[in-house]
Design a protein around this motif. Sequence first.
Motif, mmCIF file in Angstrom:
data_model
loop_
_atom_site.group_PDB
_atom_site.id
_atom_site.type_symbol
_atom_site.label_atom_id
_atom_site.label_comp_id
_atom_site.label_asym_id
_atom_site.label_seq_id
_atom_site.Cartn_x
_atom_site.Cartn_y
_atom_site.Cartn_z
ATOM 1 N N LEU A 1 30.748 8.572 170.640
ATOM 2 C CA LEU A 1 29.712 8.197 171.608
ATOM 3 C C LEU A 1 28.402 7.847 170.910
ATOM 4 O O LEU A 1 27.757 6.845 171.234
ATOM 5 C CB LEU A 1 29.498 9.340 172.605
ATOM 6 N N ILE A 2 28.018 8.661 169.940
ATOM 7 C CA ILE A 2 26.765 8.407 169.237
ATOM 8 C C ILE A 2 26.830 7.096 168.466
ATOM 9 O O ILE A 2 25.852 6.333 168.423
ATOM 10 C CB ILE A 2 26.424 9.594 168.310
ATOM 11 N N SER A 3 28.005 6.807 167.879
ATOM 12 C CA SER A 3 28.158 5.547 167.147
ATOM 13 C C SER A 3 28.058 4.344 168.069
ATOM 14 O O SER A 3 27.757 3.230 167.633
ATOM 15 C CB SER A 3 29.496 5.519 166.408
ATOM 16 N N LEU A 4 28.288 4.559 169.370
ATOM 17 C CA LEU A 4 28.197 3.490 170.361
ATOM 18 C C LEU A 4 26.859 3.507 171.095
ATOM 19 O O LEU A 4 26.704 2.920 172.160
ATOM 20 C CB LEU A 4 29.342 3.638 171.372
ATOM 21 N N ASP A 5 25.900 4.227 170.512
ATOM 22 C CA ASP A 5 24.510 4.288 171.024
ATOM 23 C C ASP A 5 24.408 5.009 172.369
ATOM 24 O O ASP A 5 23.496 4.745 173.158
ATOM 25 C CB ASP A 5 23.905 2.883 171.144
ATOM 26 N N VAL A 6 25.341 5.916 172.641
ATOM 27 C CA VAL A 6 25.228 6.761 173.827
ATOM 28 C C VAL A 6 24.303 7.929 173.487
ATOM 29 O O VAL A 6 24.413 8.546 172.416
ATOM 30 C CB VAL A 6 26.605 7.281 174.278
ATOM 31 N N ASN A 7 23.414 8.256 174.396
ATOM 32 C CA ASN A 7 22.426 9.315 174.167
ATOM 33 C C ASN A 7 23.025 10.676 174.546
ATOM 34 O O ASN A 7 22.871 11.143 175.671
ATOM 35 C CB ASN A 7 21.163 9.026 174.989
ATOM 36 N N VAL A 8 23.719 11.303 173.595
ATOM 37 C CA VAL A 8 24.292 12.636 173.806
ATOM 38 C C VAL A 8 23.204 13.659 173.502
ATOM 39 O O VAL A 8 22.781 13.811 172.346
ATOM 40 C CB VAL A 8 25.521 12.875 172.909
ATOM 41 N N THR A 9 22.755 14.357 174.528
ATOM 42 C CA THR A 9 21.624 15.268 174.358
ATOM 43 C C THR A 9 22.030 16.719 174.190
ATOM 44 O O THR A 9 21.258 17.521 173.663
ATOM 45 C CB THR A 9 20.679 15.176 175.581
ATOM 46 N N LYS A 10 23.238 17.069 174.635
ATOM 47 C CA LYS A 10 23.645 18.471 174.570
ATOM 48 C C LYS A 10 25.160 18.567 174.657
ATOM 49 O O LYS A 10 25.819 17.750 175.291
ATOM 50 C CB LYS A 10 22.996 19.255 175.722
ATOM 51 N N ALA A 11 25.724 19.596 173.984
ATOM 52 C CA ALA A 11 27.151 19.894 174.081
ATOM 53 C C ALA A 11 27.325 21.309 174.618
ATOM 54 O O ALA A 11 26.470 22.176 174.405
ATOM 55 C CB ALA A 11 27.817 19.748 172.720
ATOM 56 N N PHE A 12 28.437 21.525 175.312
ATOM 57 C CA PHE A 12 28.768 22.841 175.853
ATOM 58 C C PHE A 12 30.153 23.216 175.338
ATOM 59 O O PHE A 12 31.090 22.410 175.404
ATOM 60 C CB PHE A 12 28.762 22.815 177.382
ATOM 61 N N PRO B 1 30.332 1.827 180.032
ATOM 62 C CA PRO B 1 29.291 1.275 180.916
ATOM 63 C C PRO B 1 28.635 2.325 181.814
ATOM 64 O O PRO B 1 27.489 2.142 182.249
ATOM 65 C CB PRO B 1 30.054 0.245 181.755
ATOM 66 N N LEU B 2 29.334 3.406 182.085
ATOM 67 C CA LEU B 2 28.792 4.459 182.948
ATOM 68 C C LEU B 2 27.766 5.329 182.234
ATOM 69 O O LEU B 2 27.026 6.066 182.880
ATOM 70 C CB LEU B 2 29.931 5.355 183.451
ATOM 71 N N LEU B 3 27.754 5.255 180.906
ATOM 72 C CA LEU B 3 26.913 6.147 180.116
ATOM 73 C C LEU B 3 25.672 5.479 179.561
ATOM 74 O O LEU B 3 24.742 6.156 179.124
ATOM 75 C CB LEU B 3 27.734 6.727 178.959
ATOM 76 N N LYS B 4 25.666 4.157 179.556
ATOM 77 C CA LYS B 4 24.546 3.432 178.997
ATOM 78 C C LYS B 4 23.250 3.751 179.749
ATOM 79 O O LYS B 4 23.199 3.727 180.978
ATOM 80 C CB LYS B 4 24.807 1.921 179.052
ATOM 81 N N GLY B 5 22.210 4.061 178.981
ATOM 82 C CA GLY B 5 20.912 4.350 179.573
ATOM 83 C C GLY B 5 20.806 5.730 180.175
ATOM 84 O O GLY B 5 19.785 6.053 180.797
ATOM 85 N N LYS B 6 21.836 6.574 179.983
ATOM 86 C CA LYS B 6 21.829 7.920 180.568
ATOM 87 C C LYS B 6 21.811 8.982 179.481
ATOM 88 O O LYS B 6 22.263 8.761 178.359
ATOM 89 C CB LYS B 6 23.046 8.109 181.472
ATOM 90 N N LYS B 7 21.288 10.142 179.846
ATOM 91 C CA LYS B 7 21.332 11.307 178.973
ATOM 92 C C LYS B 7 22.621 12.064 179.286
ATOM 93 O O LYS B 7 22.838 12.473 180.429
ATOM 94 C CB LYS B 7 20.103 12.193 179.203
ATOM 95 N N VAL B 8 23.453 12.224 178.261
ATOM 96 C CA VAL B 8 24.823 12.687 178.454
ATOM 97 C C VAL B 8 25.031 14.084 177.872
ATOM 98 O O VAL B 8 24.608 14.364 176.743
ATOM 99 C CB VAL B 8 25.819 11.705 177.802
ATOM 100 N N GLY B 9 25.671 14.942 178.642
ATOM 101 C CA GLY B 9 26.119 16.242 178.153
ATOM 102 C C GLY B 9 27.637 16.216 178.007
ATOM 103 O O GLY B 9 28.318 15.587 178.812
#
Length: 413
Positions: A91-102, A60-68
């Motif tokens: 995360l991607i399978s759960l429709d979380v918007n992962v925009t970048k990895a470090f 719920p904390l990640l929905k609608g957010k751009k996530v690194g």
Amino acid sequence: MFLHFFKNTFFIVAVTIVSCISPSTHKSPSHASAEAKTTPIPKKDKKLVLGANQTEAYLPLLKGKKVGVVGNQTSVVFKENGGYTHLIDSLISLDVNVTKAFSPEHGFRGKADAGEKVVDGIDPKTGVPIVSLYGSNKKPTQQQLDGIDILIFDIQDVGVRFYTYISTLHYVMEAAAEKNLTVLILDRPNPNGHYIDGPILEKKHQSFVGMHPIPIVHGMTIAEYAQMINGENWLAKNLTCDLMVIKMKNYTKQTSYSLPIKPSPNLPNDQAINLYPSLCFFEGSPVNAGRGTAHQFQVFGSPGLDQNYFPYRYTPQANDGSKHPKNEGKLCYGRDLTQERQLSKIELKWLLEAYQHSNNKESFFTSFFSKLAGTEKLQQQIEQGWTAKKIRTSWQEGLETYDTMRQAYLLYP
């Protein structure tokens, strides 16, 4: 169980109310110690649940957010059948918007040698851009954080000061604080969390293999350590990072945990992880600590050690864990520690006997040794012929002070 630590306030999201510590409010050590003693110890039959596996707590904390995501090959969600899915894939399978990895030292998939430069790239499975935090910059730049609303930190640590994932944690927190971003930590066990030991790092020996005034074995999980970074004001400019923590369930400092995935190329099993705090000293000497063999950090040896004293022989060769191991292609004399009992302290006897039976004591220590030890005193003590017992006694005052300090940040009994 989910804890959210604001700079000056508490925010708790959980079905059960739990007590926690604001990173900007340092509890008194006596209060923290008393609280730890009264915390119920989970029953042995209760299953350990990792932070990453509590999807319902953080989704719920990640929905609608751009996530690194700051992660590597250990950043996984385990399945009931024994398999696992990488956190980014989950995360991607759960429709979380992962925009970048470090990625930290050793890279996003954990293939690079220790100290090897890791470059930026693209994750071939998901197409997510990967920014290396072990190349030209060890701290995310403000530009690299553009377009990110929240950072997830999920890396398996081994609880040792010179294991650089906690240095990456420091820089990620610092950059996030400068950008006013929240860091969400998915906590994992510390396989060396059952003890603390070693000399305290001195400020003049600060480096990426030791950034904070702590002992070699620090006895904290990655989330507890993050709280200490905040609480002790170790970030630059007195910054405080906004932390959110997904605690593990049914975990204690004495919980036995066998790492199912290698945390780095040269820590292949539980034995290596347990011996690592004791054998890594050899990285600051001509002695090979098993790199270039199938028993990394479980054997040691050198062509320069007395072959009459050391019965074990091996020859390091290039392999997946080390492209150019120390003493490559040379016959080394040393010891096989693959059957050594589990340690609950740093064992000094192997370092002392290697020095005492070296054919060239004058060049035994390199400048890197004091960076690993965090002090010049250990080298001096060895050169002066101190016994292991005497050396360990010299650590006690620092360890007691540190242990008192860390009590304020512990999340588990």
